[in-house]
Design a protein around this motif. Structure first.
Motif, PDB file in Angstrom:
ATOM      1  N   ASP A  48       0.848  -1.182   0.000  1.00 51.55           N
ATOM      2  CA  ASP A  48       0.000   0.000   0.000  1.00 51.55           C
ATOM      3  C   ASP A  48       0.889   1.240   0.000  1.00 51.55           C
ATOM      4  N   VAL A  49       0.340   2.360  -0.482  1.00 49.39           N
ATOM      5  CA  VAL A  49       1.040   3.643  -0.442  1.00 49.39           C
ATOM      6  C   VAL A  49       0.066   4.678   0.136  1.00 49.39           C
ATOM      7  N   PRO A  50      -0.167   4.624   1.471  1.00 49.00           N
ATOM      8  CA  PRO A  50      -1.113   5.566   2.063  1.00 49.00           C
ATOM      9  C   PRO A  50      -0.540   6.983   2.129  1.00 49.00           C
ATOM     10  N   GLU A  51      -1.419   7.940   2.115  1.00 54.02           N
ATOM     11  CA  GLU A  51      -1.059   9.359   2.260  1.00 54.02           C
ATOM     12  C   GLU A  51      -0.112   9.850   1.168  1.00 54.02           C
ATOM     13  N   PHE A  52      -0.152   9.225  -0.005  1.00 53.38           N
ATOM     14  CA  PHE A  52       0.740   9.610  -1.101  1.00 53.38           C
ATOM     15  C   PHE A  52       0.417  11.025  -1.555  1.00 53.38           C
ATOM     16  N   GLN A  53       1.465  11.840  -1.703  1.00 52.09           N
ATOM     17  CA  GLN A  53       1.288  13.200  -2.197  1.00 52.09           C
ATOM     18  C   GLN A  53       2.373  13.524  -3.209  1.00 52.09           C
ATOM     19  N   LEU A  54       1.974  14.232  -4.236  1.00 52.07           N
ATOM     20  CA  LEU A  54       2.868  14.666  -5.296  1.00 52.07           C
ATOM     21  C   LEU A  54       2.732  16.182  -5.373  1.00 52.07           C
ATOM     22  N   ASN A  55       3.832  16.906  -5.183  1.00 55.62           N
ATOM     23  CA  ASN A  55       3.776  18.373  -5.162  1.00 55.62           C
ATOM     24  C   ASN A  55       4.953  18.981  -5.916  1.00 55.62           C
ATOM     25  N   GLY A  56       4.756  20.210  -6.335  1.00 53.99           N
ATOM     26  CA  GLY A  56       5.839  21.006  -6.904  1.00 53.99           C
ATOM     27  C   GLY A  56       6.501  20.432  -8.128  1.00 53.99           C
ATOM     28  N   CYS A  57       5.743  19.827  -9.019  1.00 54.19           N
ATOM     29  CA  CYS A  57       6.340  19.234 -10.223  1.00 54.19           C
ATOM     30  C   CYS A  57       6.827  20.323 -11.181  1.00 54.19           C
ATOM     31  N   VAL A  58       8.067  20.174 -11.619  1.00 57.87           N
ATOM     32  CA  VAL A  58       8.660  21.074 -12.609  1.00 57.87           C
ATOM     33  C   VAL A  58       9.391  20.224 -13.636  1.00 57.87           C
ATOM     34  N   GLU A  59       9.506  20.751 -14.849  1.00 61.15           N
ATOM     35  CA  GLU A  59      10.228  20.009 -15.879  1.00 61.15           C
ATOM     36  C   GLU A  59      11.668  19.793 -15.434  1.00 61.15           C
ATOM     37  N   ALA A  60      12.157  18.573 -15.600  1.00 60.60           N
ATOM     38  CA  ALA A  60      13.539  18.249 -15.242  1.00 60.60           C
ATOM     39  C   ALA A  60      14.475  18.965 -16.200  1.00 60.60           C
ATOM     40  N   LYS A  61      15.527  19.542 -15.678  1.00 61.97           N
ATOM     41  CA  LYS A  61      16.482  20.254 -16.512  1.00 61.97           C
ATOM     42  C   LYS A  61      17.592  19.329 -17.021  1.00 61.97           C
ATOM     43  N   ASP A  62      17.917  18.308 -16.244  1.00 60.85           N
ATOM     44  CA  ASP A  62      19.041  17.434 -16.576  1.00 60.85           C
ATOM     45  C   ASP A  62      18.680  16.270 -17.479  1.00 60.85           C
ATOM     46  N   SER A  63      17.392  15.919 -17.564  1.00 60.06           N
ATOM     47  CA  SER A  63      16.953  14.812 -18.413  1.00 60.06           C
ATOM     48  C   SER A  63      15.450  14.917 -18.641  1.00 60.06           C
ATOM     49  N   PRO A  84       5.370  -0.176   7.698  1.00 63.86           N
ATOM     50  CA  PRO A  84       5.246   1.162   7.117  1.00 63.86           C
ATOM     51  C   PRO A  84       6.592   1.885   7.087  1.00 63.86           C
ATOM     52  N   VAL A  85       6.882   2.525   5.966  1.00 66.56           N
ATOM     53  CA  VAL A  85       8.128   3.268   5.798  1.00 66.56           C
ATOM     54  C   VAL A  85       7.772   4.649   5.246  1.00 66.56           C
ATOM     55  N   PRO A  86       8.172   5.725   5.936  1.00 68.21           N
ATOM     56  CA  PRO A  86       7.876   7.068   5.422  1.00 68.21           C
ATOM     57  C   PRO A  86       8.720   7.390   4.191  1.00 68.21           C
ATOM     58  N   ILE A  87       8.145   8.160   3.287  1.00 69.63           N
ATOM     59  CA  ILE A  87       8.894   8.621   2.117  1.00 69.63           C
ATOM     60  C   ILE A  87       8.801  10.138   2.057  1.00 69.63           C
ATOM     61  N   GLY A  88       9.856  10.749   1.620  1.00 71.42           N
ATOM     62  CA  GLY A  88       9.916  12.185   1.424  1.00 71.42           C
ATOM     63  C   GLY A  88      11.126  12.481   0.569  1.00 71.42           C
ATOM     64  N   LYS A  89      10.921  12.522  -0.742  1.00 74.58           N
ATOM     65  CA  LYS A  89      12.051  12.646  -1.654  1.00 74.58           C
ATOM     66  C   LYS A  89      11.608  13.343  -2.927  1.00 74.58           C
ATOM     67  N   ASN A  90      12.525  14.052  -3.545  1.00 76.85           N
ATOM     68  CA  ASN A  90      12.268  14.644  -4.842  1.00 76.85           C
ATOM     69  C   ASN A  90      12.672  13.602  -5.884  1.00 76.85           C
ATOM     70  N   LEU A  91      11.691  13.120  -6.640  1.00 81.75           N
ATOM     71  CA  LEU A  91      11.939  12.084  -7.643  1.00 81.75           C
ATOM     72  C   LEU A  91      11.694  12.636  -9.041  1.00 81.75           C
ATOM     73  N   ARG A  92      12.329  11.989 -10.019  1.00 82.21           N
ATOM     74  CA  ARG A  92      12.071  12.329 -11.421  1.00 82.21           C
ATOM     75  C   ARG A  92      11.108  11.308 -11.983  1.00 82.21           C
ATOM     76  N   TYR A  93      10.076  11.785 -12.667  1.00 81.22           N
ATOM     77  CA  TYR A  93       9.100  10.923 -13.323  1.00 81.22           C
ATOM     78  C   TYR A  93       9.181  11.189 -14.825  1.00 81.22           C
ATOM     79  N   ALA A  94       9.307  10.124 -15.604  1.00 83.37           N
ATOM     80  CA  ALA A  94       9.385  10.248 -17.056  1.00 83.37           C
ATOM     81  C   ALA A  94       8.481   9.197 -17.688  1.00 83.37           C
ATOM     82  N   LYS A  95       7.843   9.569 -18.772  1.00 82.31           N
ATOM     83  CA  LYS A  95       6.956   8.645 -19.471  1.00 82.31           C
ATOM     84  C   LYS A  95       7.755   7.899 -20.527  1.00 82.31           C
ATOM     85  N   GLU A  96       7.738   6.566 -20.441  1.00 85.37           N
ATOM     86  CA  GLU A  96       8.454   5.718 -21.383  1.00 85.37           C
ATOM     87  C   GLU A  96       7.515   4.657 -21.912  1.00 85.37           C
ATOM     88  N   ASP A  97       7.384   4.595 -23.205  1.00 83.61           N
ATOM     89  CA  ASP A  97       6.486   3.640 -23.862  1.00 83.61           C
ATOM     90  C   ASP A  97       5.069   3.724 -23.297  1.00 83.61           C
TER      91      ASP A  97
END
Length: 105
Positions: A48-63, A84-97
């Motif tokens: 499960d991924v409870p309390e999932f939040q996605l914020n502050g998305c900006v176009e990646a400059k490096d890729s 349960p493991v907390p997450i809090g990280k800036n991740l890159r999301y890219a659409k592939e196929d």
């Protein structure tokens, strides 16, 4: 210049930037991409991924893709125990196929 001539050009000016980038992933797409990233990295089965939040998305400059602040909790299924493991990280999301993928870098 008549009003008919101005409106089509205004609509075209708005439509081109929107269709060029496609926009960041939806919250559901990003959640699935995060679960796939964690499972493929050996974290175990994501229950499960409870309390999932996605914020502050900006176009990646490096890729390709978007960098988004990602937070919430991930519930891992480890030997029948839900951990349960907390997450809090800036991740890159890219659409592939046609599918969104998450990247830690």
């Amino acid at each position: 210049m008549t009003h008919e001539a101005r409106f089509p050009l205004a609509g075209l000016a708005i439509a081109l930037p929107l269709s060029a980038c496609g926009g960041p992933p939806s919250s559901n797409d990003a959640e699935r991409a995060l679960a796939t990233l964690l499972e493929e990295s050996g974290a175990g089965h994501i229950a499960d991924v409870p309390e999932f939040q996605l914020n502050g998305c900006v176009e990646a400059k490096d890729s390709a893709g978007y960098r988004c602040d990602t937070s919430g909790k991930v519930t891992l299924d480890i030997a029948g125990r839900r951990v349960p493991v907390p997450i809090g990280k800036n991740l890159r999301y890219a659409k592939e196929d046609g599918t969104w993928r998450a990247y830690a870098k």
